[in-house]
Write an enzyme that holds these catalytic residues in place. Structure first.
Site, PDB file in Angstrom:
ATOM      1  NE  ARG A 160      -6.256   5.264  10.039  1.00  0.00           N
ATOM      2  CZ  ARG A 160      -6.610   6.376   9.658  1.00  0.00           C
ATOM      3  NH1 ARG A 160      -7.882   6.521   9.524  1.00  0.00           N
ATOM      4  NH2 ARG A 160      -5.983   6.930   9.112  1.00  0.00           N
ATOM      5  CE1 TYR A 211      -3.848   2.364   1.253  1.00  0.00           C
ATOM      6  CE2 TYR A 211      -2.127   3.194   2.641  1.00  0.00           C
ATOM      7  CZ  TYR A 211      -3.307   3.141   2.134  1.00  0.00           C
ATOM      8  OH  TYR A 211      -4.271   4.418   2.451  1.00  0.00           O
ATOM      9  N   GLY A 244       7.803  13.539   2.229  1.00  0.00           N
ATOM     10  CA  GLY A 244       7.453  14.857   2.619  1.00  0.00           C
ATOM     11  C   GLY A 244       5.886  15.036   2.952  1.00  0.00           C
ATOM     12  CD  GLU A 271      -1.866   0.602   7.970  1.00  0.00           C
ATOM     13  OE1 GLU A 271      -1.652   1.355   7.356  1.00  0.00           O
ATOM     14  OE2 GLU A 271      -2.301  -0.674   7.816  1.00  0.00           O
ATOM     15  N   GLY A 276       3.471  12.499   5.244  1.00  0.00           N
ATOM     16  CA  GLY A 276       3.270  11.337   5.996  1.00  0.00           C
ATOM     17  C   GLY A 276       1.661  11.681   6.733  1.00  0.00           C
ATOM     18  CB  THR A 305       3.470   7.375   3.906  1.00  0.00           C
ATOM     19  OG1 THR A 305       2.462   7.033   4.698  1.00  0.00           O
ATOM     20  CG2 THR A 305       4.583   8.315   4.428  1.00  0.00           C
ATOM     21  N   GLY A 363      12.661  -8.510  34.333  1.00  0.00           N
ATOM     22  CA  GLY A 363      13.897  -8.070  34.738  1.00  0.00           C
ATOM     23  C   GLY A 363      15.001  -8.403  33.459  1.00  0.00           C
TER      24      GLY A 363
END
Length: 388
Positions: free
Chosen positions: A248, A129, A135, A369, A137, A132, A345
């Protein structure tokens, strides 16, 4: 029954229980035993993705008549949560691949569905996909990749950033500008890996998600026939956002699965380890921490499933619920995994235990996403609109 199996069996239908069991069986055989090694070696297990597709997981939301499994979003979040108990990175990639397949099934014409969906559903072809840019996003509507009409073709020029599966994928759904500035000038296209002018940047060194490649996708005058456009000119932003609603939920579910694994590993670890003459699991402070982790995951899971149901019903409030679920589940998942590391730990910091890998993998879910800041913006915008 293994502790990571369906935590709320009574809420699921018999078919959903069977779906979860089959997926978890696959996860425990093919993902969990190899997850740490894949992360260390930065290995993308394409053969395992094809095995997953053999169970119908290559086209989860694709209609059966198009060759898919035809599951609902409510079913899908169960699948991706189960897969992520074994490896959030591979589960996350499969969520993206399925988003691409759904977009082609939902918005493609008959010829486009016949051309690309059989390969995607079988995972003979992998999907990426491409929204983005370096410059653009969070401000996706400001993208600069252009698609210039030239007779019966389009010529695409631009760069896409942070593209999962890039280089390995054969099918790329690319958003490019065909018109004016803003969302109304964006259209969606399908670009194939062998198209002239398409190239890829180096595999990005990353904090997590190392079991899948992340590269730039470089379009240098990629000339494609006009029949590669999905939908009409100007529909691209709407197509991209509708794809992301489901994406999402997939990433939210992957956060639940990774965190669920971390929680159950913590219970087992605290039960086996002693300090001050007693099992750590007997320490009230640690038991309270586990209780909080389990409670928060249950709340996040309920919200994810509510959003999935709303998306299945076509509820007008579904995009807001998807944003809420993505923000809450990814924040919760990372928080639970981080506390699991603390409960282990020093051993939690060692790669062989797998906890630090889960922490690293889940951290990016708060970014991709749509960042969680953008999720808050979506929710706030709906609230503001309702108040007017």
């Amino acid at each position: 029954m293994h502790a990571t199996r369906a935590p709320d069996r009574g809420a699921l239908t018999p078919d959903q229980l069977a779906l979860v069991e089959v997926t978890l069986d696959f996860t425990e055989e093919h993902l969990a035993p190899h997850a740490v090694a894949w992360d260390r070696e930065k290995h993308f297990p394409v053969d395992v993705l094809r095995k997953a597709a053999g169970l119908g997981l290559g086209g989860v939301y694709v209609r059966e008549e198009s060759g898919g499994t035809g599951l609902s979003r409510a079913d899908g979040v169960l699948v991706f949560e189960a897969l992520a108990t074994g490896c959030p990175s591979i589960a996350g990639y499969l969520s993206i691949h399925n988003m691409v397949a759904w977009m082609i099934d939902r918005y493609g014409d008959a010829a486009q569905r016949a051309r690309w969906l059989p390969g995607l559903c079988a995972a003979d072809s992998l999907g990426s996909y491409c929204l983005t840019e370096p410059g653009a996003g969070s401000d996706a509507a400001a993208l600069r990749t252009r698609a210039e009409r030239d007779g019966d073709h389009y010529v695409l020029t631009g760069v896409k950033q942070f593209i999962s599966g890039a280089g390995a994928s054969q099918v790329y759904v690319v958003m490019a500008r065909t018109g004016e500035a803003g969302p109304g000038g964006i259209s969606a296209f399908v670009v194939e890996r062998d198209d002239a002018g398409l190239s890829f940047g180096p595999n990005e060194p990353k904090m997590g998600w190392n079991a899948q490649p992340t590269r730039q996708v470089v379009l240098d005058g990629v000339r494609i026939p006009a029949d590669r456009r999905l939908g009409a000119e100007g529909d691209g932003f709407r197509i991209a956002m509708n794809g992301l609603n489901g994406g999402r939920l997939g990433i939210a579910a992957c956060s639940l699965g990774g965190a669920r694994s971390a929680l159950h590993r913590s219970v087992a670890y605290l039960g086996d380890r002693e300090a001050f003459g007693a099992p750590l699991l007997d320490a009230q402070a640690l038991r309270f921490t586990l209780a909080d982790m389990a409670t928060e995951l249950a709340a996040a899971r309920a919200l994810v499933r509510q959003a999935a149901d709303a998306l299945d019903r076509g509820d007008h409030g579904a995009p807001q619920l998807c944003a809420m679920a993505k923000r809450f589940a990814t924040d919760t998942g990372y928080s639970v995994a981080d506390r699991a590391l603390q409960l282990h730990g020093g051993y939690g910091y060692l790669s062989e235990y797998g906890i630090e890998k889960i922490v690293r993998d889940l951290r990016v879910h708060q970014i991709l996403e749509g960042t969680n800041e953008i999720m808050r913006l979506i929710v706030a915008r709906e609230l503001s609109g309702a108040a007017r």
